[in-house]
Design a protein around this motif. Sequence first.
Motif, PDB file in Angstrom:
ATOM      1  N   ILE A 254       0.848  -1.194   0.000  1.00 58.66           N
ATOM      2  CA  ILE A 254       0.000   0.000   0.000  1.00 58.66           C
ATOM      3  C   ILE A 254       0.886   1.247   0.000  1.00 58.66           C
ATOM      4  O   ILE A 254       2.073   1.190   0.314  1.00 58.66           O
ATOM      5  CB  ILE A 254      -0.964   0.049   1.212  1.00 58.66           C
ATOM      6  CG1 ILE A 254      -0.193  -0.181   2.523  1.00 58.66           C
ATOM      7  CG2 ILE A 254      -2.079  -0.940   1.058  1.00 58.66           C
ATOM      8  CD1 ILE A 254      -1.057  -0.042   3.753  1.00 58.66           C
ATOM      9  N   GLY A 255       0.262   2.388  -0.331  1.00 60.24           N
ATOM     10  CA  GLY A 255       0.985   3.657  -0.376  1.00 60.24           C
ATOM     11  C   GLY A 255       0.361   4.691   0.528  1.00 60.24           C
ATOM     12  O   GLY A 255      -0.479   4.382   1.373  1.00 60.24           O
ATOM     13  N   GLY A 256       0.770   5.945   0.334  1.00 58.70           N
ATOM     14  CA  GLY A 256       0.256   7.027   1.163  1.00 58.70           C
ATOM     15  C   GLY A 256       1.021   8.308   0.936  1.00 58.70           C
ATOM     16  O   GLY A 256       1.608   8.519  -0.122  1.00 58.70           O
ATOM     17  N   VAL A 257       1.047   9.158   1.970  1.00 59.41           N
ATOM     18  CA  VAL A 257       1.621  10.494   1.854  1.00 59.41           C
ATOM     19  C   VAL A 257       2.512  10.793   3.050  1.00 59.41           C
ATOM     20  O   VAL A 257       2.163  10.490   4.192  1.00 59.41           O
ATOM     21  CB  VAL A 257       0.504  11.567   1.776  1.00 59.41           C
ATOM     22  CG1 VAL A 257       1.089  12.971   1.724  1.00 59.41           C
ATOM     23  CG2 VAL A 257      -0.396  11.310   0.576  1.00 59.41           C
ATOM     24  N   VAL A 258       3.674  11.395   2.784  1.00 63.45           N
ATOM     25  CA  VAL A 258       4.507  11.920   3.868  1.00 63.45           C
ATOM     26  C   VAL A 258       4.464  13.437   3.805  1.00 63.45           C
ATOM     27  O   VAL A 258       4.261  14.030   2.737  1.00 63.45           O
ATOM     28  CB  VAL A 258       5.971  11.427   3.781  1.00 63.45           C
ATOM     29  CG1 VAL A 258       6.029   9.910   3.818  1.00 63.45           C
ATOM     30  CG2 VAL A 258       6.672  11.963   2.541  1.00 63.45           C
ATOM     31  N   GLU A 259       4.627  14.066   4.951  1.00 67.99           N
ATOM     32  CA  GLU A 259       4.659  15.525   5.026  1.00 67.99           C
ATOM     33  C   GLU A 259       6.023  15.942   5.549  1.00 67.99           C
ATOM     34  O   GLU A 259       6.534  15.366   6.512  1.00 67.99           O
ATOM     35  CB  GLU A 259       3.555  16.042   5.942  1.00 67.99           C
ATOM     36  CG  GLU A 259       3.425  17.551   5.965  1.00 67.99           C
ATOM     37  CD  GLU A 259       2.128  18.010   6.619  1.00 67.99           C
ATOM     38  OE1 GLU A 259       1.189  18.381   5.881  1.00 67.99           O
ATOM     39  OE2 GLU A 259       2.047  17.985   7.869  1.00 67.99           O
ATOM     40  N   CYS A 260       6.623  16.952   4.908  1.00 69.67           N
ATOM     41  CA  CYS A 260       7.935  17.446   5.298  1.00 69.67           C
ATOM     42  C   CYS A 260       7.830  18.920   5.649  1.00 69.67           C
ATOM     43  O   CYS A 260       7.178  19.692   4.931  1.00 69.67           O
ATOM     44  CB  CYS A 260       8.942  17.245   4.166  1.00 69.67           C
ATOM     45  SG  CYS A 260      10.639  17.726   4.597  1.00 69.67           S
ATOM     46  N   ILE A 261       8.442  19.309   6.759  1.00 72.17           N
ATOM     47  CA  ILE A 261       8.426  20.708   7.174  1.00 72.17           C
ATOM     48  C   ILE A 261       9.860  21.203   7.365  1.00 72.17           C
ATOM     49  O   ILE A 261      10.756  20.422   7.686  1.00 72.17           O
ATOM     50  CB  ILE A 261       7.629  20.902   8.485  1.00 72.17           C
ATOM     51  CG1 ILE A 261       8.325  20.143   9.627  1.00 72.17           C
ATOM     52  CG2 ILE A 261       6.205  20.437   8.318  1.00 72.17           C
ATOM     53  CD1 ILE A 261       7.845  20.536  10.995  1.00 72.17           C
ATOM     54  N   VAL A 262      10.057  22.490   7.129  1.00 68.09           N
ATOM     55  CA  VAL A 262      11.366  23.115   7.372  1.00 68.09           C
ATOM     56  C   VAL A 262      11.123  24.395   8.151  1.00 68.09           C
ATOM     57  O   VAL A 262      10.457  25.313   7.660  1.00 68.09           O
ATOM     58  CB  VAL A 262      12.105  23.441   6.059  1.00 68.09           C
ATOM     59  CG1 VAL A 262      13.552  23.840   6.380  1.00 68.09           C
ATOM     60  CG2 VAL A 262      12.075  22.273   5.097  1.00 68.09           C
ATOM     61  N   ILE A 342       8.256  26.064   5.812  1.00 69.93           N
ATOM     62  CA  ILE A 342       7.932  25.399   4.547  1.00 69.93           C
ATOM     63  C   ILE A 342       7.209  24.096   4.860  1.00 69.93           C
ATOM     64  O   ILE A 342       7.662  23.309   5.706  1.00 69.93           O
ATOM     65  CB  ILE A 342       9.200  25.129   3.726  1.00 69.93           C
ATOM     66  CG1 ILE A 342       9.789  26.442   3.213  1.00 69.93           C
ATOM     67  CG2 ILE A 342       8.910  24.190   2.554  1.00 69.93           C
ATOM     68  CD1 ILE A 342      11.081  26.291   2.441  1.00 69.93           C
ATOM     69  N   ILE A 343       6.091  23.882   4.201  1.00 67.06           N
ATOM     70  CA  ILE A 343       5.301  22.662   4.400  1.00 67.06           C
ATOM     71  C   ILE A 343       5.023  22.050   3.032  1.00 67.06           C
ATOM     72  O   ILE A 343       4.439  22.703   2.155  1.00 67.06           O
ATOM     73  CB  ILE A 343       3.963  22.952   5.109  1.00 67.06           C
ATOM     74  CG1 ILE A 343       4.210  23.675   6.450  1.00 67.06           C
ATOM     75  CG2 ILE A 343       3.188  21.664   5.338  1.00 67.06           C
ATOM     76  CD1 ILE A 343       2.932  24.144   7.130  1.00 67.06           C
ATOM     77  N   LEU A 344       5.435  20.815   2.832  1.00 67.33           N
ATOM     78  CA  LEU A 344       5.184  20.132   1.556  1.00 67.33           C
ATOM     79  C   LEU A 344       4.802  18.680   1.826  1.00 67.33           C
ATOM     80  O   LEU A 344       5.088  18.127   2.894  1.00 67.33           O
ATOM     81  CB  LEU A 344       6.412  20.231   0.654  1.00 67.33           C
ATOM     82  CG  LEU A 344       7.730  19.609   1.142  1.00 67.33           C
ATOM     83  CD1 LEU A 344       7.825  18.140   0.757  1.00 67.33           C
ATOM     84  CD2 LEU A 344       8.919  20.386   0.593  1.00 67.33           C
ATOM     85  N   ARG A 345       4.166  18.080   0.844  1.00 66.20           N
ATOM     86  CA  ARG A 345       3.752  16.674   0.947  1.00 66.20           C
ATOM     87  C   ARG A 345       4.121  15.931  -0.334  1.00 66.20           C
ATOM     88  O   ARG A 345       4.069  16.501  -1.418  1.00 66.20           O
ATOM     89  CB  ARG A 345       2.248  16.579   1.206  1.00 66.20           C
ATOM     90  CG  ARG A 345       1.838  16.985   2.605  1.00 66.20           C
ATOM     91  CD  ARG A 345       0.339  17.142   2.758  1.00 66.20           C
ATOM     92  NE  ARG A 345      -0.163  18.302   2.014  1.00 66.20           N
ATOM     93  CZ  ARG A 345      -0.108  19.556   2.449  1.00 66.20           C
ATOM     94  NH1 ARG A 345       0.418  19.817   3.633  1.00 66.20           N
ATOM     95  NH2 ARG A 345      -0.580  20.545   1.720  1.00 66.20           N
ATOM     96  N   VAL A 346       4.489  14.657  -0.163  1.00 69.35           N
ATOM     97  CA  VAL A 346       4.845  13.804  -1.292  1.00 69.35           C
ATOM     98  C   VAL A 346       4.032  12.521  -1.210  1.00 69.35           C
ATOM     99  O   VAL A 346       3.983  11.879  -0.144  1.00 69.35           O
ATOM    100  CB  VAL A 346       6.348  13.468  -1.295  1.00 69.35           C
ATOM    101  CG1 VAL A 346       6.709  12.707  -2.569  1.00 69.35           C
ATOM    102  CG2 VAL A 346       7.199  14.722  -1.166  1.00 69.35           C
ATOM    103  N   ALA A 347       3.390  12.165  -2.309  1.00 71.36           N
ATOM    104  CA  ALA A 347       2.592  10.936  -2.369  1.00 71.36           C
ATOM    105  C   ALA A 347       3.429   9.804  -2.951  1.00 71.36           C
ATOM    106  O   ALA A 347       4.133   9.990  -3.948  1.00 71.36           O
ATOM    107  CB  ALA A 347       1.348  11.157  -3.225  1.00 71.36           C
ATOM    108  N   PHE A 348       3.361   8.630  -2.324  1.00 74.21           N
ATOM    109  CA  PHE A 348       4.092   7.450  -2.785  1.00 74.21           C
ATOM    110  C   PHE A 348       3.113   6.328  -3.111  1.00 74.21           C
ATOM    111  O   PHE A 348       2.203   6.041  -2.338  1.00 74.21           O
ATOM    112  CB  PHE A 348       5.084   6.974  -1.716  1.00 74.21           C
ATOM    113  CG  PHE A 348       6.273   7.868  -1.550  1.00 74.21           C
ATOM    114  CD1 PHE A 348       7.430   7.645  -2.280  1.00 74.21           C
ATOM    115  CD2 PHE A 348       6.231   8.945  -0.674  1.00 74.21           C
ATOM    116  CE1 PHE A 348       8.530   8.488  -2.140  1.00 74.21           C
ATOM    117  CE2 PHE A 348       7.325   9.787  -0.520  1.00 74.21           C
ATOM    118  CZ  PHE A 348       8.480   9.549  -1.254  1.00 74.21           C
ATOM    119  N   LYS A 349       3.347   5.717  -4.263  1.00 77.20           N
ATOM    120  CA  LYS A 349       2.476   4.623  -4.697  1.00 77.20           C
ATOM    121  C   LYS A 349       2.818   3.339  -3.931  1.00 77.20           C
ATOM    122  O   LYS A 349       3.873   3.249  -3.290  1.00 77.20           O
ATOM    123  CB  LYS A 349       2.637   4.389  -6.193  1.00 77.20           C
ATOM    124  CG  LYS A 349       3.979   3.759  -6.602  1.00 77.20           C
ATOM    125  CD  LYS A 349       4.056   3.563  -8.108  1.00 77.20           C
ATOM    126  CE  LYS A 349       5.370   2.931  -8.537  1.00 77.20           C
ATOM    127  NZ  LYS A 349       5.497   1.527  -8.098  1.00 77.20           N
TER     128      LYS A 349
END
Length: 459
Positions: A254-262, A342-349
């Motif tokens: 399964i996949g999902g999303v991670v969130e990265c902050i700086v 900075i707030i970003l998100r990356v989706a992984f399959k």
Amino acid sequence: MAMMSSRRFVVALALALMAGPAAALCPSLPSSRQRAAVVGRKAVVRMGVGNSFGRLFRISTWGESHGGGVGVTVDGCPPRLPITTEEIQLELTRRRPGQSRLTTPRDEQDLVEILSGVVDGVALGTPIGLLVRNKDQRSNDYEEMALKYRPSHADATYDAKYGVRAVAGGGRSSARETIGRVAAGAIAKKILKTYSGMEVLCYVKKVQELEAVVDPETVTFDEIEANIARCPDAAVADQMIERIDTIRKQGNSIGGVVECIVRNVPAGLGAPVFDKLEADLAKACMSLPAAKGFEVGSGFGGTLLTGREHNDPFYVDAEGRTRTKSNRSGGIQGGISNGETIILRVAFKPTSTISQEQETVTRGGEETRLRGKGRHDPCVLPRACPMVDAMVAVTLVDSLMMQHAQCDLLSGIIPLQGEPSNALGKSLKPVVPELPKKKEKPAEAASGKGPKDVYAEEN
């Protein structure tokens, strides 16, 4: 100057375009950034095509999953920065396989070796070479996959592009390639922290529909590392772990999303148009294996708001600095950092290699079926966190160096015209790292001779 043949001119122009716009204007002139050279009528491609990232702070990764080892060359590191093996190893241990039942069981310690660029714990300013040797390869697991393509994997596209591929472990398409990125990211994080106390954190935000509630301004590294899901929302983390466990036992993924902050980012990083900060961050994150989506701040959710609802109102804080009351911009406006987090998100399959039987074709074009073998993550998200924050850190160091190279070069020589703008973003302070202690050298023997001539001894 003699005219170039039309064919040679076209080749030279194409190679010049690879090197940059200035070289493209005069393709007959060589460039230090060219990655190929015209030899007679043939183009000789040099190392670095598709394996390097960055402009002033530049990393180049190398090695295959089942080869002798993998690593990275880091070029552009500021001299005198203290660097230790332990700091780099900490990040690699967060990324290593076999760390929990939620990851691939491949047993690798991923011990890093510093080959160059660091002496007595201090960066020289020259290229830093980092190596991790492969120890636990099982290449026999891939014999069937040498002939049958794994659905949604890079097997078929690598064959189409190169006509040859490293079957065992997936070669360069394996997530093992990211070891070099994470190692370089450890150095980048040290630079960012030293400069302004910048802190880069990444955590699992979603696994399928299970979504964590996390405050980007208060979340800590210890909260992220408190469980094997790397989700700081403890209640949701338990649900995520249970879901991944269930999928793992089914031989699925399964996949999902991670969130990265700086946090503690200075205003002014990034550039208008093609080099916007979010564009560079998107390329950095989307270059990771299994990455399928990227967003900053409100992201796609911002499309549901009106302009009045989405805008971040400005105000002046207690220190007299211009700030924003909200952060739907995710710390970036007009492609340039505004000093907010900075707030970003990356989706992984989902991982493409699963042990359930699937329809596929052979390399020769015959329809068949394949049950994947080997050791693979049922969910890449927990190990994706150190990969994402590493690439974000590398991108920000590169942007920081670009900012100093252009905008600070003459700042102390040419005065500003008119009144300066009010300071944007929070007040930041550098964090001076602890310098390594100098080793005492043994006293020279009283022989009347000077230092040994190392070069003469070698000859």
